[in-house]
Design an enzyme around this catalytic site. Structure first.
Site, PDB file in Angstrom:
ATOM      1  CG  ASP A 464      -1.900   1.119   1.239  1.00  0.00           C
ATOM      2  OD1 ASP A 464      -2.727   1.162   0.326  1.00  0.00           O
ATOM      3  OD2 ASP A 464      -1.841   1.963   2.154  1.00  0.00           O
ATOM      4  CD  GLU A 495      -1.985   2.312  -3.675  1.00  0.00           C
ATOM      5  OE1 GLU A 495      -3.087   2.793  -3.974  1.00  0.00           O
ATOM      6  OE2 GLU A 495      -1.586   2.201  -2.495  1.00  0.00           O
TER       7      GLU A 495
END
Length: 774
Positions: A464, A495
């Site tokens: 993330d 990400e």
């Protein structure tokens, strides 16, 4: 990733820990005329307006280089360290010298000049895009291995001297900075450089992921397989406005997620509906009961879609419905099941040839967590207890503190419930990836988070906010070493919503960090071409024609390391974006909608039919393209929804669009049944108006990685407009008389005549053509 801050969407800059698109290092004058789409310009390769003498204008028409053509740049694309790169430039015959100007050498600030030499007449080959080189000069030079010794993004342009003009000019990248055909600049200060991504030699990525389809699941909303572990509003609390509040639980699986952005108006005729859709006004506190057992129950369905990789958004204990505010990294959230449930999921998935990828949220924790413990809900002495004068906490150094501020710690994206972690802390590093006991790898007290869950059967990590400001290349390099030590075949997906090889000057794909990325630039390009100008609340996309679309895709292919390119997660949507079908159905842009209008928007029958046709066209393109197709749960079932929380609705079991599901099952079989789509080369064949076609090829008995494979050709063509017949030039990949078969339409046959395939396509139609060897 979380999307809301006090009910407001986070900007792309907040989300990524930085904002803006990276500019080439040498550019000091803005020359791009097109709008930027996630760092990629939509303008054509027009020569910028500059004050130029007639002689310079002549040179503009005589000078030519194309970084997409192996005649001008070899090898094409990103290169491993130690790989010399040959460059060529065509100029007017009167040019007396040409040099390659290098900058940002070996990832640093170094510069150098490489002299080029003029090729003799018998050395000159026919240059694509130039035609004959008669009456012109072809210059050649090689960037030596010493300038390609370390990972980074190497910049280059050409300095050219012409005796007839008595002047020096420069040839560099086009004004959009794409790559491909360049342009002439009058001085060194205005040049936009070409770039070469240099990655670590020996970089490899897991091959298993590219042989199937990725399916992203938001567990609370997929399927409720065990009602006994449903969340309980009578006993569970979550962080709400002003502190802890009881959670909310939807008794109706098919109801709409609560949206606190809705402001009920007593004078409105929709007042009761507005109240119902708003819930109690707290974010991320409403639950539906989806769990890990629900995923186990639906593995057969997922297998029918061609899925071989399940990416699960966070499953660790947390007080919210999204779980991005981690409470305990070593515990499965009770609402999702137990450790035994997780183990059963891993075993059941493995039995069907599937891998589990977990979501790693390490840039922050929840304020209501074992480690921070702001609310005292845990028995631990948290970092907050030490800050407020309590006992010394083993977790205090894990956070970034800012005494005197409100709050007195650094928070992620301005969200106070997400205290940002101190990635320089040795304690935090050990906890996330350092601790390792190979003799007892499944002991959570002896192993780091990353290693423990791999030992418990996970096949990799999705990271993330992997480009968040508190991360570094060194951090992810250490993380990678730890992960690969446990499982060399584990996948690491970062990400990053920008160009990961040049994200505000940072190259995150060095070959020592992530294996691949969530390919948001791919999604943005798809929206721009297949739908047009649209702002989904995250990114402003501008309409592209087929040529611009192709240029954008080639920029992506050119900049990404080959191992990353073929393992990239090519998504159309995620838990952070508006549903792709909502956009394709022509939904109004969010900027002109109230929250209530978003929650209640439905397409007309005509809009729905158009959107479905477009989605099928887009999916065919996606499943044939380089990289791994990704489905955001329910997209294949016709789910719609604006951004969070509406994009996180429940899967419509019993109400799904079965025809659309059958289509996704069909293209899933096509994808998994044709190795050429998994590891074949890429050639753009047609880019005109609304028509686009490309080929995937395997030649010489080997795929792009040099692995044994049968020779094959696939051609994917789409018509993003009205019904018509496409004339696809295929002489570069197929010989006359070759017959290809359309796997999407009953293996209908087409024959190559005069180097062309004539293929009729319906409105928003697509074909996936294969040679018989497939």
């Amino acid at each position: 990733m979380r999307k809301r801050l006090n009910g407001q969407p986070l900007s792309a800059g907040q989300r990524n820990g930085r904002s803006g698109a990276a500019k080439p290092a040498k550019s000091v004058t803005a020359v791009a005329s097109g709008a930027l789409v996630c760092g990629l310009a939509t303008s054509l390769f027009a020569v910028p307006s500059v004050s130029a003498s007639p002689s310079t204008q002549t040179l503009q028409s005589d000078s030519y280089a194309n970084s997409y053509d192996s005649f001008y740049r070899s090898p094409f694309g990103a290169v491993p360290t130690g790989q010399p790169v040959l460059l060529r430039l065509v100029t007017a015959a009167s040019v007396t010298s040409a040099d390659i100007e290098l900058s940002n050498i070996n990832g640093g600030a170094g510069t150098a000049t490489v002299m080029m030499h003029r090729l003799a007449a018998n050395e000159i080959k026919l240059a694509k895009g130039v035609g004959t080189t008669a009456g012109k000069s072809v210059w050649e030079g090689t960037i030596p291995a010493k300038y390609v010794a370390k990972p980074g993004v190497l910049n280059y342009d050409f300095q050219v001297q012409d005796r007839s003009a008595h002047s020096i000019f420069y040839y560099g990248n086009n004004d959009g900075g794409y790559g491909g055909v360049g342009t002439v600049y009058p001085n060194a200060y205005s040049v936009t450089d070409y770039t070469i991504t240099v990655y670590q030699a020996g970089f490899t990525t897991p091959s298993w992921i590219r042989h199937g389809v990725i399916y992203e699941i938001f567990p609370d909303r997929f399927y409720n397989g065990n009602k006994a572990n449903d969340e309980n509003p009578k006993t569970q609390l979550a962080i709400g406005n002003g502190g802890l509040v009881p959670i909310q639980f939807h008794k109706n699986w098919n109801s709409t997620p609560f949206d606190p952005n809705i402001n009920p108006n007593p004078a409105s005729p929709n007042y009761k509906q507005e109240l119902a859709l708003r819930g109690n006004g707290n974010w991320n506190t409403d639950f539906f009961g989806g769990d890990l057992q629900g995923i186990i129950d639906k593995l057969g369905y997922l297998k029918s879609l061609g899925v071989n990789t399940l990416y699960l958004t966070p499953i660790f204990q947390s007080e919210s419905n999204h779980k991005y505010d981690t409470g305990n990294y070593m515990q499965i959230d009770p609402g999702f099941g137990t450790l035994s449930t997780y183990v059963n999921l891993v075993k059941a998935a493995k039995a069907k040839g599937m891998h589990i990828v977990l979501d790693g949220v390490f840039e922050d924790t929840g304020s209501d967590s074992l480690y921070f413990n702001m609310y005292g809900n845990y028995k631990s002495v948290g970092a907050w207890q030490q800050y407020t004068g309590g006992k010394k906490s083993p977790y205090y150094s894990w956070y970034e503190w800012s005494p005197g501020s409100n709050p007195p710690y650094v928070d992620w994206g301005g969200v106070s419930t997400l205290p940002q972690t101190n990635t320089k802390s040795k304690g935090w590093q050990n906890f996330v990836y350092g601790l390792w006991d190979p003799k007892d790898p499944t002991n959570p007290t002896k192993n780091s988070v990353a290693r423990y869950w791999l030992s418990m059967g996970a096949s990799g990590w999705r990271l993330d906010s992997a480009n968040n400001s508190n991360y570094s290349i060194a951090w992810w390099t250490a993380f990678r070493k730890a992960v690969k030590q446990v499982d060399p075949n584990a996948i690491i997906i970062g990400e990053d919503w920008n160009n990961p090889t040049n994200d505000n000057g940072v190259d995150w794909l060095t070959g020592t960090t992530w294996d691949s990325t969530m390919n948001y630039p791919f999604r943005n390009a798809v929206i721009s071409f297949f739908e047009g100008t649209y702002n989904d609340g995250n990114v402003q996309n501008y309409a592209m024609n087929a040529q611009q679309f192709g240029d954008t895709l080639m920029q992506m292919i050119e900049s990404l390391p080959k191992p990353t390119l073929y393992d990239n997660m090519n998504l159309l949507g995620s838990q952070d974006t508006e549903r792709i079908l909502t956009i394709l159905e022509g939904a109004p842009q969010p900027a002109g909608m109230t929250a209530f209008q978003e929650a209640t928007w439905k397409p007309t029958a005509k809009e729905q039919a158009t959107g479905i046709a477009k989605l099928e066209e887009v999916a065919a393109f996606q499943y044939g393209f380089v990289g791994v197709p990704d489905i955001y749960y329910g997209d294949e079932a016709g789910m719609i929804g604006y951004t969070d929380p509406l994009n996180r609705g429940t899967y419509p079991w019993g109400h799904a669009n079965q025809a659309l599901i059958r289509y996704f099952q069909e293209i899933g079989k096509i994808r998994t049944g044709h190795p050429v789509l998994q590891s074949g080369g890429y050639t753009q064949l047609l880019a005109s108006g609304n028509d686009f076609a490309y080929a995937r090829t395997i030649r010489g008995g080997k795929d792009v990685f040099g692995k044994p494979a049968k020779d094959a050709t696939a051609i994917v063509a789409v018509n993003n407009g009205q019904k018509r017949t496409l004339s696809i030039p295929v002489s570069s990949v197929l010989s006359n008389g070759t017959v290809v078969y359309d796997a999407l339409h009953g293996d209908k046959a087409y024959t190559v005549h005069n180097g062309t395939l004539e293929v009729p396509l319906a409105t928003y139609g697509a074909v996936m053509l294969f040679t018989k060897s497939n």
